[in-house]
Design a protein around this motif. Structure first.
Motif, PDB file in Angstrom:
ATOM      1  N   ASP A 170       1.773  -1.515   3.240  1.00 12.74           N
ATOM      2  CA  ASP A 170       0.805  -0.878   2.347  1.00 12.74           C
ATOM      3  C   ASP A 170       0.716   0.625   2.624  1.00 12.74           C
ATOM      4  N   TYR A 171       0.660   0.955   3.906  1.00 11.06           N
ATOM      5  CA  TYR A 171       0.556   2.360   4.287  1.00 11.06           C
ATOM      6  C   TYR A 171       1.787   3.135   3.831  1.00 11.06           C
ATOM      7  N   GLY A 172       2.965   2.609   4.141  1.00 10.15           N
ATOM      8  CA  GLY A 172       4.201   3.314   3.797  1.00 10.15           C
ATOM      9  C   GLY A 172       4.386   3.491   2.304  1.00 10.15           C
ATOM     10  N   ASP A 173       4.150   2.427   1.546  1.00  7.61           N
ATOM     11  CA  ASP A 173       4.317   2.505   0.091  1.00  7.61           C
ATOM     12  C   ASP A 173       3.292   3.438  -0.544  1.00  7.61           C
ATOM     13  N   ALA A 174       2.065   3.438  -0.003  1.00  8.14           N
ATOM     14  CA  ALA A 174       1.026   4.311  -0.548  1.00  8.14           C
ATOM     15  C   ALA A 174       1.342   5.779  -0.277  1.00  8.14           C
ATOM     16  N   VAL A 175       1.785   6.079   0.943  1.00  8.31           N
ATOM     17  CA  VAL A 175       2.108   7.463   1.308  1.00  8.31           C
ATOM     18  C   VAL A 175       3.285   7.980   0.489  1.00  8.31           C
ATOM     19  N   LYS A 176       4.263   7.102   0.260  1.00  7.79           N
ATOM     20  CA  LYS A 176       5.455   7.511  -0.487  1.00  7.79           C
ATOM     21  C   LYS A 176       5.261   7.450  -1.995  1.00  7.79           C
ATOM     22  N   GLY A 177       4.127   6.887  -2.433  1.00  6.02           N
ATOM     23  CA  GLY A 177       3.854   6.824  -3.856  1.00  6.02           C
ATOM     24  C   GLY A 177       4.608   5.745  -4.592  1.00  6.02           C
ATOM     25  N   SER A 178       5.085   4.747  -3.863  1.00  3.26           N
ATOM     26  CA  SER A 178       5.846   3.664  -4.498  1.00  3.26           C
ATOM     27  C   SER A 178       4.946   2.729  -5.296  1.00  3.26           C
ATOM     28  N   ASP A 179       3.715   2.537  -4.829  1.00  5.76           N
ATOM     29  CA  ASP A 179       2.771   1.660  -5.524  1.00  5.76           C
ATOM     30  C   ASP A 179       1.936   2.491  -6.496  1.00  5.76           C
ATOM     31  N   THR A 180       2.229   2.336  -7.766  1.00 10.14           N
ATOM     32  CA  THR A 180       1.525   3.079  -8.797  1.00 10.14           C
ATOM     33  C   THR A 180       0.824   2.119  -9.741  1.00 10.14           C
ATOM     34  N   ALA A 181       0.110   2.674 -10.710  1.00 13.20           N
ATOM     35  CA  ALA A 181      -0.590   1.849 -11.692  1.00 13.20           C
ATOM     36  C   ALA A 181       0.377   1.048 -12.551  1.00 13.20           C
ATOM     37  N   GLU A 182       1.660   1.473 -12.607  1.00 12.18           N
ATOM     38  CA  GLU A 182       2.662   0.776 -13.402  1.00 12.18           C
ATOM     39  C   GLU A 182       3.199  -0.458 -12.681  1.00 12.18           C
ATOM     40  N   ARG A 183       2.900  -0.569 -11.394  1.00  9.07           N
ATOM     41  CA  ARG A 183       3.418  -1.680 -10.597  1.00  9.07           C
ATOM     42  C   ARG A 183       2.853  -3.009 -11.105  1.00  9.07           C
ATOM     43  N   ILE A 184       3.734  -4.020 -11.217  1.00  7.47           N
ATOM     44  CA  ILE A 184       3.324  -5.329 -11.724  1.00  7.47           C
ATOM     45  C   ILE A 184       2.518  -6.091 -10.684  1.00  7.47           C
ATOM     46  N   GLY A 185       2.918  -5.967  -9.430  1.00  7.32           N
ATOM     47  CA  GLY A 185       2.199  -6.641  -8.355  1.00  7.32           C
ATOM     48  C   GLY A 185       0.827  -6.035  -8.151  1.00  7.32           C
ATOM     49  N   PRO A 186      -0.041  -6.743  -7.433  1.00  5.55           N
ATOM     50  CA  PRO A 186      -1.406  -6.253  -7.235  1.00  5.55           C
ATOM     51  C   PRO A 186      -1.452  -4.989  -6.393  1.00  5.55           C
ATOM     52  N   LEU A 187      -2.287  -4.034  -6.798  1.00  8.23           N
ATOM     53  CA  LEU A 187      -2.495  -2.836  -6.002  1.00  8.23           C
ATOM     54  C   LEU A 187      -3.419  -3.183  -4.836  1.00  8.23           C
ATOM     55  N   ARG A 188      -3.150  -2.586  -3.677  1.00  8.83           N
ATOM     56  CA  ARG A 188      -3.921  -2.869  -2.475  1.00  8.83           C
ATOM     57  C   ARG A 188      -5.018  -1.835  -2.272  1.00  8.83           C
ATOM     58  N   GLY A 189      -5.714  -1.973  -1.147  1.00 12.20           N
ATOM     59  CA  GLY A 189      -6.861  -1.127  -0.871  1.00 12.20           C
ATOM     60  C   GLY A 189      -6.565   0.357  -0.858  1.00 12.20           C
ATOM     61  N   MET A 190      -5.440   0.761  -0.271  1.00 14.55           N
ATOM     62  CA  MET A 190      -5.100   2.177  -0.219  1.00 14.55           C
ATOM     63  C   MET A 190      -4.790   2.723  -1.599  1.00 14.55           C
ATOM     64  N   GLN A 191      -4.051   1.942  -2.399  1.00 16.86           N
ATOM     65  CA  GLN A 191      -3.692   2.390  -3.732  1.00 16.86           C
ATOM     66  C   GLN A 191      -4.938   2.510  -4.629  1.00 16.86           C
ATOM     67  N   LYS A 192      -5.943   1.688  -4.353  1.00 21.38           N
ATOM     68  CA  LYS A 192      -7.177   1.739  -5.144  1.00 21.38           C
ATOM     69  C   LYS A 192      -8.149   2.796  -4.633  1.00 21.38           C
ATOM     70  N   GLY A 193      -7.828   3.423  -3.509  1.00 18.35           N
ATOM     71  CA  GLY A 193      -8.673   4.475  -2.985  1.00 18.35           C
ATOM     72  C   GLY A 193      -9.823   3.999  -2.132  1.00 18.35           C
ATOM     73  N   VAL A 194      -9.873   2.705  -1.835  1.00 16.10           N
ATOM     74  CA  VAL A 194     -10.962   2.160  -1.031  1.00 16.10           C
ATOM     75  C   VAL A 194     -10.690   2.354   0.460  1.00 16.10           C
ATOM     76  N   ILE A 195      -9.437   2.240   0.855  1.00 16.95           N
ATOM     77  CA  ILE A 195      -9.035   2.412   2.255  1.00 16.95           C
ATOM     78  C   ILE A 195      -8.306   3.745   2.386  1.00 16.95           C
ATOM     79  N   THR A 196      -8.756   4.598   3.293  1.00 21.30           N
ATOM     80  CA  THR A 196      -8.110   5.892   3.492  1.00 21.30           C
ATOM     81  C   THR A 196      -6.919   5.765   4.443  1.00 21.30           C
ATOM     82  N   GLN A 197      -6.104   6.813   4.491  1.00 20.12           N
ATOM     83  CA  GLN A 197      -4.972   6.832   5.411  1.00 20.12           C
ATOM     84  C   GLN A 197      -5.445   6.723   6.853  1.00 20.12           C
ATOM     85  N   GLU A 198      -6.531   7.403   7.174  1.00 22.62           N
ATOM     86  CA  GLU A 198      -7.054   7.350   8.542  1.00 22.62           C
ATOM     87  C   GLU A 198      -7.543   5.950   8.891  1.00 22.62           C
ATOM     88  N   ASP A 199      -8.196   5.287   7.934  1.00 20.49           N
ATOM     89  CA  ASP A 199      -8.642   3.912   8.152  1.00 20.49           C
ATOM     90  C   ASP A 199      -7.455   3.007   8.461  1.00 20.49           C
TER      91      ASP A 199
END
Length: 306
Positions: free
Chosen positions: A66-95
């Protein structure tokens, strides 16, 4: 912003843990322990600690992905699979970094306890300590780092190695304190079924991964090639278990895993009949259940064969 406020932090962390994938971290331990029982070497403290360690490593892998994909921008709103906490902005990178550190510490503690309880020779302790460190690094660098191997199409072979060969054969070794090559076929089958789970995930995300430059094995093969590959690895897994029974078991109970074959064949049929990434979304959970069902039935059959 609405997506970030639509779920609680607790739900966001639960999504990032991906509980539906956690069986992948333990089915190999169950299989290896069943093989140890077959040879009279089963040790429940070792099996329990191995289960805990494998579960923690699976969680580490999920969080790191989740961390790696979020940092690299691989998980976007166009992704078919479910977005996780980081992609939704609920979990920060520091968290997430803090969670990863805590998980690494927990995995190290569990792993060291496992080594202390299981290993009888210093060289074995050193060897498994090194393997444990490699497993932690592999779990993190799948999507994290400058050249994550998951983006190079090497995730499949990594899953085969860590969720198959090392997990099953390693679990057996920790209980029997010896390497027995009769574990190779079940270990290969277990690993291939886990590879099938990863392949479904990658087929689902194939369009988004192409845009993000994530060259998974499914991306390299293309949609049709990935489906043929999926069929082959599942069939090979079934054949590995069948050959094991022909070579090493002589009772009918060893064939209990055949009860899972209709489920696997139905899964293959559905994958081959639906060429769309969207159609793969429900197939992920289906494949996890099929892998778990197959390995549990096989392990029960092995235990009953003693």
């Amino acid at each position: 912003m609405s997506s970030s406020t639509s779920i609680s932090r607790k739900q966001a962390w639960l999504e990032s843990l991906r509980p539906k994938t956690l069986p992948l971290g333990v089915i190999a331990i169950i299989t290896g322990s069943a093989l140890a029982y077959l040879t009279g070497n089963f040790k429940w403290p070792v099996a329990l600690l191995a289960l805990i360690t494998a579960g923690l490593l699976q969680i580490l892998s999920n969080l790191a992905n989740d961390y790696g994909d979020a940092v690299k921008g691989s998980d976007t709103a166009e992704r078919i699979g479910p977005l996780r906490g980081m992609q939704k902005g609920v979990i920060t990178q520091e968290d997430m970094k803090k969670a990863l550190k805590i998980n690494i510490i927990a995995a190290c503690i569990s792993g060291v306890l496992l080594i202390v309880v299981a290993c009888e020779k210093p060289e074995d302790a050193i060897g498994f300590l090194m393997l444990g460190l490699v497993a932690i690094v592999a779990a993190i660098t799948y999507t994290v780092g400058k050249k994550p191997y998951g983006y190079l199409g090497l995730g499949d072979i990594s899953v085969l190695i860590f969720f198959g060969w090392l997990s099953v054969m390693g679990t057996y070794y920790l209980q029997a304190n010896t390497l027995n090559m009769f574990t190779f076929l079940p270990a290969t089958a277990c690993g291939l079924l886990s590879v099938a789970v990863l392949n479904i995930n990658n087929m689902r995300d194939i369009v988004n991964d192409v845009k993000a430059g994530k060259n998974t094995f499914a991306v390299r093969l293309g949609p049709q090639g990935a489906r043929i590959y999926h069929t082959i690895i599942i069939i090979v897994a079934i054949l590995c278990l069948a050959f094991f029974n022909l070579l090493y078991l002589h009772g009918w109970t060893g064939w209990l895993f055949l009860l899972a074959v209709p489920m696997l064949m139905n899964h293959i049929r559905r994958v081959l009949s639906d060429p769309t990434p969207e159609g793969m979304r429900p197939m992920l959970e289906n494949m996890v259940k099929a892998a778990l069902f197959t390995n549990v039935l096989f392990s029960i059959g092995v235990v009953l064969s003693k």
